[in-house]
Design an enzyme around this catalytic site. Structure first.
Site, PDB file in Angstrom:
ATOM      1  N   ARG A 262      -5.766   4.131   0.790  1.00 11.56           N
ATOM      2  CA  ARG A 262      -5.983   2.934  -0.010  1.00 11.56           C
ATOM      3  C   ARG A 262      -7.168   2.143   0.532  1.00 11.56           C
ATOM      4  O   ARG A 262      -7.271   1.914   1.735  1.00 11.56           O
ATOM      5  CB  ARG A 262      -4.732   2.048  -0.006  1.00 11.56           C
ATOM      6  CG  ARG A 262      -3.513   2.747  -0.609  1.00 11.56           C
ATOM      7  CD  ARG A 262      -2.304   1.866  -0.671  1.00 11.56           C
ATOM      8  NE  ARG A 262      -1.137   2.633  -1.096  1.00 11.56           N
ATOM      9  CZ  ARG A 262       0.094   2.133  -1.207  1.00 11.56           C
ATOM     10  NH1 ARG A 262       0.312   0.862  -0.922  1.00 11.56           N
ATOM     11  NH2 ARG A 262       1.091   2.896  -1.594  1.00 11.56           N
ATOM     12  N   ARG A 277      -1.536  -2.553   7.977  1.00  7.64           N
ATOM     13  CA  ARG A 277      -2.233  -2.302   6.707  1.00  7.64           C
ATOM     14  C   ARG A 277      -3.465  -1.453   6.993  1.00  7.64           C
ATOM     15  O   ARG A 277      -4.490  -1.963   7.443  1.00  7.64           O
ATOM     16  CB  ARG A 277      -2.632  -3.629   6.046  1.00  7.64           C
ATOM     17  CG  ARG A 277      -3.093  -3.491   4.597  1.00  7.64           C
ATOM     18  CD  ARG A 277      -3.535  -4.829   4.048  1.00  7.64           C
ATOM     19  NE  ARG A 277      -2.456  -5.787   4.013  1.00  7.64           N
ATOM     20  CZ  ARG A 277      -1.593  -5.922   3.012  1.00  7.64           C
ATOM     21  NH1 ARG A 277      -1.692  -5.154   1.953  1.00  7.64           N
ATOM     22  NH2 ARG A 277      -0.636  -6.823   3.065  1.00  7.64           N
ATOM     23  N   GLU A 349       7.578  -5.787   5.273  1.00 13.37           N
ATOM     24  CA  GLU A 349       7.918  -4.732   4.313  1.00 13.37           C
ATOM     25  C   GLU A 349       7.757  -3.339   4.921  1.00 13.37           C
ATOM     26  O   GLU A 349       6.756  -3.043   5.577  1.00 13.37           O
ATOM     27  CB  GLU A 349       7.018  -4.848   3.088  1.00 13.37           C
ATOM     28  CG  GLU A 349       7.253  -3.764   2.051  1.00 13.37           C
ATOM     29  CD  GLU A 349       6.059  -3.532   1.143  1.00 13.37           C
ATOM     30  OE1 GLU A 349       5.945  -2.424   0.602  1.00 13.37           O
ATOM     31  OE2 GLU A 349       5.228  -4.451   0.997  1.00 13.37           O
ATOM     32  N   SER A 352       9.348  -0.238  -0.672  1.00 13.67           N
ATOM     33  CA  SER A 352       9.560  -0.872  -1.969  1.00 13.67           C
ATOM     34  C   SER A 352      10.248   0.146  -2.866  1.00 13.67           C
ATOM     35  O   SER A 352       9.759   1.265  -3.018  1.00 13.67           O
ATOM     36  CB  SER A 352       8.222  -1.294  -2.604  1.00 13.67           C
ATOM     37  OG  SER A 352       7.661  -2.387  -1.924  1.00 13.67           O
ATOM     38  N   ARG A 391       4.879   2.332   9.620  1.00 14.27           N
ATOM     39  CA  ARG A 391       5.593   1.071   9.833  1.00 14.27           C
ATOM     40  C   ARG A 391       6.942   1.305  10.497  1.00 14.27           C
ATOM     41  O   ARG A 391       7.417   0.463  11.263  1.00 14.27           O
ATOM     42  CB  ARG A 391       5.739   0.326   8.510  1.00 14.27           C
ATOM     43  CG  ARG A 391       4.405  -0.173   7.970  1.00 14.27           C
ATOM     44  CD  ARG A 391       4.562  -1.158   6.827  1.00 14.27           C
ATOM     45  NE  ARG A 391       3.254  -1.585   6.349  1.00 14.27           N
ATOM     46  CZ  ARG A 391       3.063  -2.552   5.454  1.00 14.27           C
ATOM     47  NH1 ARG A 391       4.099  -3.202   4.943  1.00 14.27           N
ATOM     48  NH2 ARG A 391       1.843  -2.893   5.064  1.00 14.27           N
TER      49      ARG A 391
END
Length: 425
Positions: A262, A277, A349, A352, A391
């Protein structure tokens, strides 16, 4: 993609339901284009009908030995007129499609209304935040102390937001992937799947990343370009694009591990420290295709499957429902799993889990053969991280740290690490 018929029948209602999601639907422009479409379509059909009638009459006259010159002259321009109308109609349809492709999914009525993540609603917690008799460090300091997490070398190799892992930390990263696969395949009934890491634009359109999130994608310079996948959701869900599955095949449950790429174009300056991130990271992704009437039950099940990994690793976490303003483009409802990070003293987070209802399926033309209706209908699609591997790794490092800088290996992972109980410098 929303049902075009829903937009035609009640665009004002759709606009009102989209407002809490932060999307303003231009109803006036939509209605004006729809009126143009109807008018052009009607005129085109009338011209085609007139040309067909004239052709039949010309044929009748010629068969009877009559002169048809006047009629041929009268209808000579109909072909060009029909072509102009077809061209204008295609332009209007393209404009309508562009609007339709950029409209997000409607939030489910149970989604809390809000404008940002501050308005997300906590549903439940599992475990208590880990306490220490010393000041806990974050994963960056712990990784550097171990000599097994190197951001500087990654920056020299590539640039910022990349990492090089080595020795025990790299091995734990790999062990987490295998552990997640074993739980999801052996206990939760998912089928292991391997997919390409490069996809075409049609695949990204199918799951909703294009056209809206084009700036977040890494792409090749070829023509046409390929895109590095932002998540395994894209290729796995698109395995069923353009297909009709039989009722006995549902639910379809797939699990897939891939790297994810990303650009993070809209996150400048956010989470720049460490592995939170990055431009490249790993995920174990859960994807389900189900009958429409069972998707909300499936969302709870899928979320529970992701939670099971955190529970086995004994990592404290909470489940929050995303509010309308924080909800993703394609999602009707999303639960975020947020793991406790002692180094940051907050929940972050780690997964999701979303129900897209028929939004993705309509874009992909993914259907099932409904025996009650006797015809193909759109399936419902769901996915969730089970879990984001990087993560999860940093959560283990921070929650299992010792004052010496060593990392205890969670009981669930020891068999995957040859019985090792601690990772030491």
């Amino acid at each position: 993609m929303l049902d075009p018929q829903l937009l035609r029948n009640d665009p004002t209602e759709v606009a009102q339901r989209l407002t809490p999601k932060g999307y303003r639907l231009d109803v006036k422009r939509l209605l004006a284009l729809e009126e143009q479409r109807k008018d052009l379509q009607t005129r085109q059909q009338e011209c085609q009908a007139e040309r067909n009638r004239s052709a039949r009459e010309v044929g009748r006259r010629k068969a009877g030995g009559e002169d048809a010159t006047d009629l041929i002259a009268q209808t000579a321009g109909l072909g060009e007129q029909i072509q102009r109308l077809e061209s204008d109609l295609n332009d209007v349809r393209e404009s309508l499609d562009q609007i339709l492709h950029e409209i997000p999914n409607l939030p489910h009525p149970s989604v809390p209304v809000g404008t940002s993540d501050a308005d997300n609603q906590e549903q439940r917690k599992w475990g208590e935040p880990t306490s220490f008799a010393f000041e806990p460090l974050d994963h960056v300091s712990l990784g550097a102390g171990l000599g097994m997490m190197d951001f500087e070398s990654a920056a020299r190799l590539t640039g910022s937001r990349f990492v090089v892992l080595s020795s025990g930390i790299a091995r734990m990263h790999r062990a987490l992937i295998q552990f997640m696969f074993d739980v999801h395949t052996l206990e939760h009934g998912y089928e292991e799947t391997y997919v390409p890491y490069l996809v075409n634009a049609e695949s990204l359109f199918g799951t909703g990343q294009l056209p809206k999130f084009a700036d977040d994608q890494f792409m090749t310079a070829g023509d046409p370009p390929y895109y590095l996948i932002p998540t395994a959701e894209v290729p796995v869900t698109n395995l069923f694009a353009g297909s009709i599955v039989e009722p006995k095949e549902l639910p379809i449950k797939r699990v897939c591990h891939t790297p994810c790429f990303r650009r993070e174009a809209g996150s400048y300056g956010k989470d720049t420290r460490g592995m939170i991130r990055q431009h490249q990271f790993e995920k174990v992704e859960l994807v389900q295709l189900v009958e429409p009437g069972k998707s909300w039950e499936a969302l709870e099940e899928l979320t529970g499957h992701a939670e099971a990994i955190l529970q086995r690793l004994e990592l404290p976490y909470r489940v929050v429902t995303l509010c309308t303003g924080d909800l993703g483009f394609s999602a009707a409802k999303t639960y975020d799993l947020e793991v406790w990070l002692p180094g940051q003293q907050c929940y972050r987070e780690i997964s999701s889990c979303s129900n897209f209802e028929d939004f993705q399926a309509r874009r992909m033309k993914a259907r099932w053969r409904n025996p009650a209706a006797g015809k193909p209908e759109l399936v419902h699609t769901l996915n969730g991280s089970g879990l984001a591997v990087g993560r999860t790794l940093l959560a283990v490092i921070e929650n299992y740290q010792e004052e010496s800088g060593a990392i205890r290996v969670p009981n669930a992972l020891r068999a995957y690490l040859g019985g090792i109980e601690r990772i030491v410098p």
